[in-house]
Design an enzyme around this catalytic site. Structure first.
Site, PDB file in Angstrom:
ATOM      1  CG  ASN A  45      -2.759  -2.819  -2.845  1.00  0.00           C
ATOM      2  OD1 ASN A  45      -2.027  -3.385  -2.065  1.00  0.00           O
ATOM      3  ND2 ASN A  45      -3.013  -1.544  -2.720  1.00  0.00           N
ATOM      4  CG  ASP A  46      -2.497   0.714  -5.496  1.00  0.00           C
ATOM      5  OD1 ASP A  46      -3.459  -0.036  -5.374  1.00  0.00           O
ATOM      6  OD2 ASP A  46      -2.423   1.811  -4.901  1.00  0.00           O
TER       7      ASP A  46
ATOM      8  NE  ARG B 214      -4.530   6.722  -0.035  1.00  0.00           N
ATOM      9  CZ  ARG B 214      -5.523   7.012   0.822  1.00  0.00           C
ATOM     10  NH1 ARG B 214      -5.266   7.692   1.927  1.00  0.00           N
ATOM     11  NH2 ARG B 214      -6.761   6.634   0.574  1.00  0.00           N
TER      12      ARG B 214
ATOM     13  CE1 TYR C 211      -0.458   1.551   3.220  1.00  0.00           C
ATOM     14  CE2 TYR C 211      -1.862   3.474   2.998  1.00  0.00           C
ATOM     15  CZ  TYR C 211      -1.615   2.233   3.545  1.00  0.00           C
ATOM     16  OH  TYR C 211      -2.532   1.683   4.404  1.00  0.00           O
TER      17      TYR C 211
ATOM     18  CD  GLN D 181       1.326  -0.135  -1.912  1.00  0.00           C
ATOM     19  OE1 GLN D 181       0.692  -0.049  -0.859  1.00  0.00           O
ATOM     20  NE2 GLN D 181       2.577   0.287  -2.006  1.00  0.00           N
TER      21      GLN D 181
ATOM     22  CD  GLU E 250      -7.430   5.181  -2.655  1.00  0.00           C
ATOM     23  OE1 GLU E 250      -7.027   5.065  -1.486  1.00  0.00           O
ATOM     24  OE2 GLU E 250      -7.838   4.200  -3.310  1.00  0.00           O
TER      25      GLU E 250
HETATM   26  C1  FRU Z   1      -5.109   2.397  -3.716  1.00  0.00           C
HETATM   27  C2  FRU Z   1      -4.451   2.621  -2.360  1.00  0.00           C
HETATM   28  C3  FRU Z   1      -3.532   3.840  -2.398  1.00  0.00           C
HETATM   29  C4  FRU Z   1      -2.569   3.541  -1.293  1.00  0.00           C
HETATM   30  C5  FRU Z   1      -2.401   2.053  -1.422  1.00  0.00           C
HETATM   31  C6  FRU Z   1      -2.149   1.324  -0.140  1.00  0.00           C
HETATM   32  O1  FRU Z   1      -5.501   1.077  -3.895  1.00  0.00           O
HETATM   33  O2  FRU Z   1      -5.424   2.770  -1.351  1.00  0.00           O
HETATM   34  O3  FRU Z   1      -4.203   5.067  -2.250  1.00  0.00           O
HETATM   35  O4  FRU Z   1      -1.362   4.221  -1.431  1.00  0.00           O
HETATM   36  O5  FRU Z   1      -3.591   1.564  -2.011  1.00  0.00           O
HETATM   37  O6  FRU Z   1      -1.888  -0.025  -0.384  1.00  0.00           O
END
Ligand code: FRU
Length: 515
Positions: A44-45, A175, A104, A61, A251
């Site tokens: 992900n991110d 976060r 995260y 991620q 986020e």
């Molecule tokens: C955004 C998120 C962040 C978090 C991460 C966890 O997509 O939810 O806020 O740190 O992904 O994978």
């Protein structure tokens, strides 16, 4: 490393080797040519984006054991051109009590020859105690750590903030630290106010004690701004949000200035929980920015936000992060995906053991008219094969069309396009409606088994149509309209690759890309 990270590292590498050998046995048509993607499992991110000694780092991620997500560690890819990526072993594992349920998202700071990282340690206590995981059962610390180039590992993790350091009326959802060092004139002004030179923005969810239905009711997204003189001790300098509640959680915040006269200050956030028009017709969560008047760190003089603008109005764009390249360019990269979306997905890659990718890196600039634009980094042009120039109608199909860069510009002397329609892979329509001055991405077959895998339609106003650029990479299409004043990103899983364009009076340029 401790026993947890040692074993997670071995398991990750074994999973990556198994995926690579199964791809060697049976090529995967949906692996991308020039985008960052997970070696196996889920991505992900983008995290810790930076350039150090000429090398671009994209951390991300990463849940290598399950294409549908799972325990988050950080993956790592490096590049010298932002397009051909070398995957290094995963550098950061959730191996301490403070990050046990996931390392995260976070960011990088390159200073004095060191690559430091700040990320969120996620802790989710055992189920069964009636936790709601918003106000109870959860911890989110900011961890400062160092990327050790000799070992390829992130070490010396230190907790610099815990939930007790956040405002008491915030929930436990705080976060995604983005850290930067203030430059010259602003650093001096901030120093007079006792702030800086290091700043950190954190995404947060403030508790709303009034009913959801009222303007200020329900939890509200905000950004916390922390300040530090030494990167170890951080104090809250300010908290910023919109005057009216704008979603329940923000986020992945990011803050930067774009050179222009005067400079344009950008606060980027990924808000969750927007409803009503136009949000209901768009993605489940958004990613965009506010322009900022004033200083985000200055609690004594509250800053003002401009309207919220989307970075990208396509199906697959979330949690962008930016960095400043060594040549001064501001480059933005997002997760080419979206969380919590049941209606569409990426079943064809999940079936092959992986999911998601990062977007093409996009340079962010301010145009002469003051508008903010994003545009694929110029390095893309070096991937271009031989130019195929059409008149105002063009079609291509087959292998070279899997990766292509298509520019549709007005004829010399003209200001704008007279119209635009394109069909990609027989199923994805890109079109402009001059009456509504809106651009639409539409999959002709909305079924889950189609090339769009359940994606339907996205329409967004773009004003008069000046030009269009389409960048395709096997299973992704990124569209830039009006010099990048609007963008639309989608994944696509075509069985047959083709592109047909009709743009009356236009000059169409098509390049197959070599990746
Ligand atoms: C955004 C998120 C962040 C978090 C991460 C966890 O997509 O939810 O806020 O740190 O992904 O994978």
């Amino acid at each position: 490393m401790n026993a947890t990270s040692k074993d997670l590292k071995l398991l990750t590498e074994a999973a990556e080797r198994a995926a690579a050998s199964s791809r060697a046995a049976e090529p995967d048509p949906y692996r991308l040519g020039f985008h960052v993607q997970p070696p196996t499992g889920w991505l992900n991110d983008p995290n810790g984006l930076c350039q150090k000694d000429g090398v671009f780092h994209a951390f991300f991620q990463y849940a290598p054991f399950n294409a549908d997500g799972g325990l988050k560690l950080w993956g790592h890819a490096v590049s010298r051109d932002l397009l051909s990526w070398e995957y290094l072993p995963a550098p950061l594992f959730p191996d301490h009590p403070f990050d046990v349920n996931g390392a995260y998202s976070g960011s990088a700071l390159v200073e004095d020859g060191r690559l430091e990282l700040f990320y969120t340690g996620n802790v989710k206590r055992e189920d069964g105690d009636g936790f709601d995981y918003v106000t109870t059962g959860r911890e989110a610390a900011v961890i400062r750590a160092c990327y050790n180039e000799a070992t390829g590992l992130v070490d010396t993790k230190r907790v610099v903030l815990t939930n007790t350091d956040y405002p008491a009326d915030d929930t436990l959802h705080v976060r995604d630290p983005k850290v930067w060092r203030l430059a010259c004139a602003e650093a001096e002004r901030a120093a007079k106010a006792g702030v800086g030179p290091y700043l950190m923005v954190l995404g947060a969810r403030r508790r709303g004690d009034l009913p959801e239905s009222t303007d200020q009711g329900g939890d509200a997204g905000e950004v916390l701004v922390f300040s530090s003189a030494d990167k170890r001790v951080w104090t809250l300098a300010n908290r910023v949000s919109t005057p009216k509640r704008f979603g329940f959680m923000w986020e992945c915040p990011d803050y930067f200035e774009l050179p222009a006269a005067p400079a344009v200050k950008i606060l980027s956030v990924s808000p969750q929980g927007l409803s009503g028009a136009p949000w209901d017709a768009l993605n489940v969560y958004q990613a965009g920015y506010f322009t900022v008047a004033g200083d985000v760190w200055d609690a004594a003089h509250p800053c003002a936000f401009g309207d919220f603008s989307l970075w990208d109005a396509g199906f697959d764009f979330y949690a962008p992060q930016s960095f400043e390249a060594e040549d001064g360019r501001r480059i933005l990269v997002a997760w080419m995906g979206i969380p919590d979306e049941p209606a569409y997905g990426n079943d064809p890659t999940v079936a092959r053991g992986w999911q998601h990718a990062l977007t093409v890196p996009r340079e962010v600039t301010v145009a002469a008219d003051g508008s903010v634009r994003t545009w694929p980094v110029r390095e893309v042009e070096a991937l271009r094969g031989s130019l195929d120039e059409g008149g105002d109608v063009f079609s291509a199909e087959g292998e070279p069309a899997c990766l292509f860069d298509l520019e549709v510009a007005p004829q010399p002397g003209e200001q704008r396009l007279q119209g635009f329609y394109a069909l990609v892979a027989d199923e994805l329509e890109l079109s402009y409606n001059p009456d509504a001055q809106a651009f639409t991405l539409r999959f002709t077959d909305p079924s889950r088994a189609s090339a769009g895998c359940g994606r339907t339609e996205r329409t967004w106003p773009v004003g008069e149509l000046e030009d269009v650029r389409v960048l395709a990479d096997t299973s992704s299409v990124e569209v830039f309209v009006n010099g990048g004043a609007a963008a639309f990103t989608t994944r696509i899983y075509p069985k047959r690759v083709s592109v047909n364009v009709e743009a009356p009076g236009a000059r169409i340029s098509f390049w197959p890309l070599k990746a």
